[in-house]
Design a protein around this motif. Sequence first.
Motif, PDB file in Angstrom:
ATOM      1  N   GLY A   1      -4.257   4.345   0.087  1.00 38.52           N
ATOM      2  CA  GLY A   1      -3.487   3.684   0.755  1.00 38.52           C
ATOM      3  C   GLY A   1      -2.579   4.229   1.660  1.00 38.52           C
ATOM      4  O   GLY A   1      -1.852   3.667   2.291  1.00 38.52           O
ATOM      5  N   GLY A   2      -2.535   5.560   1.851  1.00 42.97           N
ATOM      6  CA  GLY A   2      -1.611   6.510   2.532  1.00 42.97           C
ATOM      7  C   GLY A   2      -2.182   6.074   4.089  1.00 42.97           C
ATOM      8  O   GLY A   2      -3.235   5.995   4.464  1.00 42.97           O
TER       9      GLY A   2
ATOM     10  N   ARG B   1      -1.561   7.097  -1.135  1.00 45.47           N
ATOM     11  CA  ARG B   1      -0.779   6.320  -2.003  1.00 45.47           C
ATOM     12  C   ARG B   1      -1.604   5.227  -2.395  1.00 45.47           C
ATOM     13  O   ARG B   1      -2.655   5.095  -2.016  1.00 45.47           O
ATOM     14  CB  ARG B   1       0.341   5.468  -0.757  1.00 45.47           C
ATOM     15  CG  ARG B   1       1.566   6.382  -0.667  1.00 45.47           C
ATOM     16  CD  ARG B   1       2.515   5.436   0.085  1.00 45.47           C
ATOM     17  NE  ARG B   1       1.746   4.904   1.156  1.00 45.47           N
ATOM     18  CZ  ARG B   1       2.269   3.758   1.951  1.00 45.47           C
ATOM     19  NH1 ARG B   1       3.504   3.502   1.684  1.00 45.47           N
ATOM     20  NH2 ARG B   1       1.491   3.149   2.735  1.00 45.47           N
ATOM     21  N   GLY B   2      -1.188   4.427  -3.658  1.00 51.87           N
ATOM     22  CA  GLY B   2      -2.017   3.412  -4.087  1.00 51.87           C
ATOM     23  C   GLY B   2      -3.306   4.021  -4.918  1.00 51.87           C
ATOM     24  O   GLY B   2      -3.358   4.904  -5.160  1.00 51.87           O
ATOM     25  N   LEU B   3      -4.078   2.822  -5.005  1.00 53.12           N
ATOM     26  CA  LEU B   3      -5.498   3.037  -5.471  1.00 53.12           C
ATOM     27  C   LEU B   3      -6.257   4.028  -4.651  1.00 53.12           C
ATOM     28  O   LEU B   3      -6.557   3.978  -3.343  1.00 53.12           O
ATOM     29  CB  LEU B   3      -6.058   1.809  -5.735  1.00 53.12           C
ATOM     30  CG  LEU B   3      -5.494   1.051  -6.548  1.00 53.12           C
ATOM     31  CD1 LEU B   3      -6.432  -0.468  -6.602  1.00 53.12           C
ATOM     32  CD2 LEU B   3      -5.323   1.457  -8.067  1.00 53.12           C
TER      33      LEU B   3
ATOM     34  N   GLU C   1      -7.524   2.906   8.317  1.00 48.83           N
ATOM     35  CA  GLU C   1      -8.153   1.386   8.029  1.00 48.83           C
ATOM     36  C   GLU C   1      -6.935   0.744   8.014  1.00 48.83           C
ATOM     37  O   GLU C   1      -5.811   1.131   7.644  1.00 48.83           O
ATOM     38  CB  GLU C   1      -8.983   1.555   6.839  1.00 48.83           C
ATOM     39  CG  GLU C   1     -10.126   2.241   6.897  1.00 48.83           C
ATOM     40  CD  GLU C   1     -10.985   2.208   5.855  1.00 48.83           C
ATOM     41  OE1 GLU C   1     -10.570   2.139   4.557  1.00 48.83           O
ATOM     42  OE2 GLU C   1     -12.252   2.467   6.042  1.00 48.83           O
ATOM     43  N   ALA C   2      -7.065  -0.765   7.945  1.00 51.79           N
ATOM     44  CA  ALA C   2      -6.036  -1.660   8.028  1.00 51.79           C
ATOM     45  C   ALA C   2      -5.240  -1.402   6.526  1.00 51.79           C
ATOM     46  O   ALA C   2      -3.876  -1.660   6.463  1.00 51.79           O
ATOM     47  CB  ALA C   2      -6.486  -3.085   7.723  1.00 51.79           C
ATOM     48  N   SER C   3      -5.969  -0.923   5.471  1.00 54.54           N
ATOM     49  CA  SER C   3      -5.065  -0.681   4.123  1.00 54.54           C
ATOM     50  C   SER C   3      -4.785   0.818   3.724  1.00 54.54           C
ATOM     51  O   SER C   3      -4.420   1.242   2.544  1.00 54.54           O
ATOM     52  CB  SER C   3      -5.645  -1.517   3.121  1.00 54.54           C
ATOM     53  OG  SER C   3      -7.023  -0.744   3.078  1.00 54.54           O
ATOM     54  N   GLY C   4      -4.925   1.694   4.724  1.00 55.42           N
ATOM     55  CA  GLY C   4      -4.760   3.016   4.516  1.00 55.42           C
ATOM     56  C   GLY C   4      -5.592   4.150   5.194  1.00 55.42           C
ATOM     57  O   GLY C   4      -5.643   3.660   6.472  1.00 55.42           O
ATOM     58  N   LYS C   5      -6.468   4.969   4.693  1.00 47.56           N
ATOM     59  CA  LYS C   5      -7.124   5.863   5.331  1.00 47.56           C
ATOM     60  C   LYS C   5      -8.573   6.047   4.380  1.00 47.56           C
ATOM     61  O   LYS C   5      -8.614   5.778   3.393  1.00 47.56           O
ATOM     62  CB  LYS C   5      -6.726   7.155   5.770  1.00 47.56           C
ATOM     63  CG  LYS C   5      -6.105   7.908   4.397  1.00 47.56           C
ATOM     64  CD  LYS C   5      -5.627   9.162   4.759  1.00 47.56           C
ATOM     65  CE  LYS C   5      -4.959  10.180   3.784  1.00 47.56           C
ATOM     66  NZ  LYS C   5      -3.784   9.408   2.859  1.00 47.56           N
TER      67      LYS C   5
END
Length: 118
Positions: A70-71, A49-51, A105-109
Amino acid sequence: MRIAEARRVAAEYLAASQRGRDHALPERAADAVQLVVSELITNAVKYGRGLIELTLARTDDTLTVTVRDGGTTLPVTRSADPGRVGQHGLEIVAALSQAVEIRREASGKRVTALIALR
């Protein structure tokens, strides 16, 4: 990031990082980098997801490919199954790499592959 763009970025990075080095980069190593980048970006596009962020870092003998998205669902390496159609990307990455690390990670992987260049 599109898959073709990521492959182009990787090819340009390899060419630039090769300038001034004594030895030629084996074609097999360059092909492995291109395929690993392609598979990791494809997975991020399909399942993330995301950037999407692609980072490449080279030493004399190795290239580190890191893809972040972001997933939050971590990819899982499946056992080899020649009858399965698709979902072989992480198997391919593992076969072409010295090591593969998958981290939340805090914002995804983040998925990192270490590829031998010699």
